[in-house]
Design an enzyme around this catalytic site. Sequence first.
Site, PDB file in Angstrom:
ATOM      1  N   TYR A   6     -10.662   1.159  11.093  1.00 24.79           N
ATOM      2  CA  TYR A   6     -11.884   1.505  10.348  1.00 24.79           C
ATOM      3  C   TYR A   6     -12.190   0.504   9.243  1.00 24.79           C
ATOM      4  CZ  TYR A   6      -8.343   3.805   7.346  1.00 24.79           C
ATOM      5  OH  TYR A   6      -7.240   4.076   6.586  1.00 24.79           O
TER       6      TYR A   6
ATOM      7  N   PHE B  44       0.875  -1.165   0.000  1.00 23.22           N
ATOM      8  CA  PHE B  44       0.000   0.000   0.000  1.00 23.22           C
ATOM      9  C   PHE B  44       0.918   1.223   0.000  1.00 23.22           C
ATOM     10  CE2 PHE B  44      -2.753   3.243   1.705  1.00 23.22           C
ATOM     11  CZ  PHE B  44      -3.999   2.920   1.220  1.00 23.22           C
TER      12      PHE B  44
HETATM   13  C1  LIG Z   1      -5.773   1.273   4.623  1.00 26.42           C
HETATM   14  C2  LIG Z   1      -4.295   1.176   4.718  1.00 26.42           C
HETATM   15  C3  LIG Z   1      -3.531   2.225   5.221  1.00 26.42           C
HETATM   16  C4  LIG Z   1      -4.195   3.514   5.591  1.00 26.42           C
HETATM   17  O1  LIG Z   1      -3.405   4.391   6.268  1.00 26.42           O
HETATM   18  P1  LIG Z   1      -4.035   5.685   6.924  1.00 26.42           P
HETATM   19  O2  LIG Z   1      -2.895   6.388   7.501  1.00 26.42           O
HETATM   20  O3  LIG Z   1      -5.065   5.238   7.911  1.00 26.42           O
HETATM   21  O4  LIG Z   1      -4.722   6.473   5.848  1.00 26.42           O
HETATM   22  C5  LIG Z   1      -2.164   2.029   5.355  1.00 26.42           C
HETATM   23  N1  LIG Z   1      -1.576   0.871   4.985  1.00 26.42           N
HETATM   24  C6  LIG Z   1      -2.301  -0.144   4.467  1.00 26.42           C
HETATM   25  C7  LIG Z   1      -1.636  -1.415   4.080  1.00 26.42           C
HETATM   26  C8  LIG Z   1      -3.671  -0.012   4.304  1.00 26.42           C
HETATM   27  O5  LIG Z   1      -4.383  -1.008   3.793  1.00 26.42           O
END
Ligand SMILES: *Cc1c(COP(=O)(O)O)cnc(C)c1O
Length: 415
Positions: free
Chosen positions: A225, A128
Amino acid sequence: MTALPSSDDIARMDAADPLAALRERFLLTKGEVYLDGNSLGAASIDALAALQVAARDEWSRDLIRSWNSAGWFDLPVELGDRIGRLIGAAAGQVVVTDTTSINIYKALHAAIGLRPGRDVIVAEAGSFPTDLYMAEGVISALPGMSLRLEGRDASRIEDLLDERVAVVLVNHVNYRSGELRDMAALTRKIHASGALVVWDLCHSAGALPVELDASNADFAVGCSYKYLNGGPGAPAFLYAASRHLGQVAQPLSGWWGHARPFAFETGYAGDPGIRRFQCGTQPVLSLRALKGALDIWDQVDMQALRAKSLSLTDLFIELVEGQCAGLGLTLQTPRESAQRGSQVAFAHENAYAVMQALIARGVIGDFRAPDILRFGFAPLYLSHADVAHAADVLRDVLQTEEWREARFAVRAAVT
Ligand SMILES: *Cc1c(COP(=O)(O)O)cnc(C)c1O
């Protein structure tokens, strides 16, 4: 060829589902099948009730007293311990705070601080992206550090490990393909090279049993979330193994991480425990919603959750492949269930438009660039009948080429 499961077979699967009653705890729209709980979990009656109490009694009436009387101040550690039970972490090692991105920053710095003389972070090119962006941010603050990526510098993390690697940042379940890593085995290899590991649990916390302590993990981060259903923007969590807590430092040394925040001292002295990973004042309303959302998890057996998750994803793969042959879909998720999280991804040349057409028909999944149709299966509130309906609608949308309608090509800001 064996026949696909009939509607009777599917009804039998739902009748035998030990988690089926939990669906009643969620507010779902009739006629819709929500397959995006891996991006934003559904609202529960308990979460909304908690939010109402927090707004009406704690904020409106009790105001500042609620920090003590409603336990606001301790929510990050109280909820941390409750999430800890779902991810195999004994008490005192998990705090709910900030966002996953911010927690990645803190955890990477913390790990690097424990490995002086080592100057490499290993991560996955297919991660991600925020994980990589945050690793870049860490590197920009620590001259001499560099990044090695699986999928760019070598094909496997194992081949990137050597005496220069301080920390490996790795996803337990890949956000696009849904591939699940063997946490214990990879942690062992990383430790054998002398490095530490930060596990990103965004797509496994609340989706399957996680064993952080038993796997000897060092750090972990994750969302509340997604599968935990804490609500939009609910704070993330950070795990640090107790064996590191005595020595570890984190760079965002705000007053909530201080050993004595209300002594208002001039210099920083970090809390000796997991509270050290907090920075500033936490989002109390979001924490209160999350506290409500976590109530349901007290009734969930994680092995039963896993069994249902795989039953749902197995069925979806079987039905889609059986009904949509020749319609341009390619499975991106491991067929072997032991290597799968709780989502299924198919590539399609026109994935964006296909997903918009599905959403218009009430089958809510999401699109991940460049060509992925992603379907998340939250075992707490989905049934096998939902899965069968979603597979039928996907077949219809592809067969009729409904997705070619111009309105399905319009891109929104959030996909
Ligand atoms: C959803 C997700 C995030 C989200 O990060 P935020 O800081 O909450 O926006 C980060 N890493 C992965 C692997 C995710 O799936």
